[in-house]
Design an enzyme around this catalytic site. Structure first.
Site, short mmCIF file in Angstrom:
data_model
loop_
_atom_site.label_atom_id
_atom_site.label_comp_id
_atom_site.label_asym_id
_atom_site.label_seq_id
_atom_site.Cartn_x
_atom_site.Cartn_y
_atom_site.Cartn_z
N ARG A 236 0.84 -0.99 -0.07
CA ARG A 236 0.11 0.07 -0.02
C ARG A 236 0.98 1.19 0.03
O ARG A 236 1.82 1.22 0.63
CB ARG A 236 -1.04 0.15 1.28
CG ARG A 236 -1.84 -0.95 1.22
CD ARG A 236 -3.21 -0.62 0.11
NE ARG A 236 -4.10 -1.72 -0.12
CZ ARG A 236 -4.99 -1.78 -0.54
NH1 ARG A 236 -5.39 -0.71 -1.55
NH2 ARG A 236 -5.97 -2.83 -0.68
N ASP A 260 5.18 -0.42 -6.83
CA ASP A 260 3.95 -0.81 -7.64
C ASP A 260 2.60 0.10 -6.86
O ASP A 260 1.42 -0.05 -7.31
CB ASP A 260 3.41 -2.21 -7.45
CG ASP A 260 2.33 -2.65 -8.47
OD1 ASP A 260 2.47 -2.21 -9.54
OD2 ASP A 260 1.64 -3.50 -7.79
N GLU A 265 -1.74 7.72 -5.50
CA GLU A 265 -1.94 6.94 -6.77
C GLU A 265 -3.45 7.08 -7.23
O GLU A 265 -3.54 6.90 -8.53
CB GLU A 265 -1.59 5.54 -6.57
CG GLU A 265 -2.55 4.82 -5.61
CD GLU A 265 -1.82 3.34 -5.65
OE1 GLU A 265 -2.78 2.44 -5.72
OE2 GLU A 265 -0.85 3.06 -5.21
N HIS A 297 0.10 -0.31 -9.75
CA HIS A 297 -0.61 -1.00 -8.93
C HIS A 297 -1.00 -2.30 -9.64
O HIS A 297 -2.26 -2.53 -9.61
CB HIS A 297 -1.79 -0.35 -8.16
CG HIS A 297 -1.87 -0.95 -6.63
ND1 HIS A 297 -2.26 -0.11 -5.76
CD2 HIS A 297 -2.00 -2.46 -6.20
CE1 HIS A 297 -2.59 -0.97 -4.65
NE2 HIS A 297 -2.11 -2.02 -4.91
#
Length: 330
Positions: A236, A260, A265, A297
């Site tokens: 996260r 990622d 985001e 992500h």
């Protein structure tokens, strides 16, 4: 029975149609996130499934509205439930479920792939080749078997990552308040986060987002790490303080990072901003750094994981609506 799924992508439709045909249940979909202004779409349905990166909102009455419409549950088809006010949902009488293990391999393999790219300097070579510079001076790689990988959060995903890294020959250490006996053949637990940060050549994060994990890696943590160590985050975004990460990279306190997921985001990921000037200066700075890799992500985004997320979430809704109990209740 009628089930509504929010934020559905085209690649999920095949699995949804297959499940609906097998169970003879009507499953309708839309491409909208679930928020108070889109909640009305759930009226008349028996079950509700969401998937989103932004919080539902600050108005807890939306959960009571769902209950008043006769809904019994609210299901996330991802592992994270930080977008849901779980307490408010429970207060309204809703059962909240998630999909905690849609495919631990999908995210673990992503972390391993990112690590291999970092230690082999592949991102740096890509940039050189893109400039028609075919020299290799200064970019000597390190072999994974010579490194210590430190995993913070050795649960379902972290445990798979530990086995993969161990299989490649790395020494694996882990910091987790829960020690899993079945992992002791592939990793060694350390007593504190600080112990792990001091020893690890790669710090690999696999924690969920909660008050104890938010800001887990900050300026103080980066100063405890080796200057030639890497950070890999496929968990996260808010578990890393982005401003502190940027500062540490600029100061040469870290060798690089693979992200990622990152703070902020939701305003960017899975959207096309190729013609825009990015408003998030921290993400923009990270993107300009040659030793940083950012992916939107997508650790979960594999064939098996997508099907499992759909099937498990729909199975849970069916179970709860029919009066049963889900093993994935929060």
């Amino acid at each position: 029975m009628k089930i509504l799924m929010y934020s559905v992508r085209p690649d999920e439709q095949a699995a949804i149609h297959d499940w609906a045909d097998r169970h003879q249940v009507q499953v309708d979909t839309n491409d909208l996130e679930f928020h108070p202004d889109t909640a009305h779409l759930a009226q008349g349905y028996d079950g509700l499934i969401i998937q989103q990166r932004s919080a539902i909102g600050d108005d807890p009455s939306v959960y009571q509205q769902l209950a008043d419409w006769g809904l019994k549950q609210l299901t996330s088809r991802t592992a994270g439930v930080d977008t849901i006010d779980v307490a408010a949902a429970k207060a309204a009488g809703l059962t909240v479920t998630n999909v905690p293990a849609y495919s631990p391999n999908s995210v673990a393999e992503m972390a391993v792939a990112q690590t291999m790219r970092l230690i082999r300097n592949l991102e740096l070579f890509d940039r050189r080749i893109g400039q028609q510079n075919f020299q290799w001076a200064g970019l000597q790689a390190r072999e994974i078997r010579s490194l210590t990988v430190g995993i913070i959060g050795a649960g379902r995903i972290g445990g798979v990552a530990a086995r993969l890294f161990h299989g490649l020959g790395a020494k694996v250490i882990a910091f987790d308040p829960v020690h899993h006996a079945e992992l002791t053949d592939v990793l060694t637990y350390v007593a504190t986060k600080e112990d792990l940060l001091r020893q690890a050549d790669v710090v690999d994060l696999h924690v969920d987002l909660n008050p104890t994990s938010q800001g887990l890696l900050d300026a103080a943590a980066f100063k405890q790490m080796k200057n030639d160590a890497f950070v890999v985050n496929a968990s996260r975004g808010p578990v890393i303080v982005t401003a502190d990460l940027v500062a540490a990279l600029k100061a040469g306190e870290l060798a690089g990072a693979a992200l990622d997921t990152v703070e902020g985001e939701a305003a960017l990921f899975n959207q096309d901003h190729s013609d825009d000037v990015l408003q998030d200066s921290l993400i923009a700075q990270l993107m300009q750094m040659p030793n940083v890799m950012i992916t939107p992500h997508v650790g979960f985004y594999t064939n098996l994981a997508v099907k499992n997320m759909v099937d498990i979430s729909l199975d849970d809704v069916l179970t709860i609506v029919q009066g049963g109990t889900s093993d994935h209740t929060i």
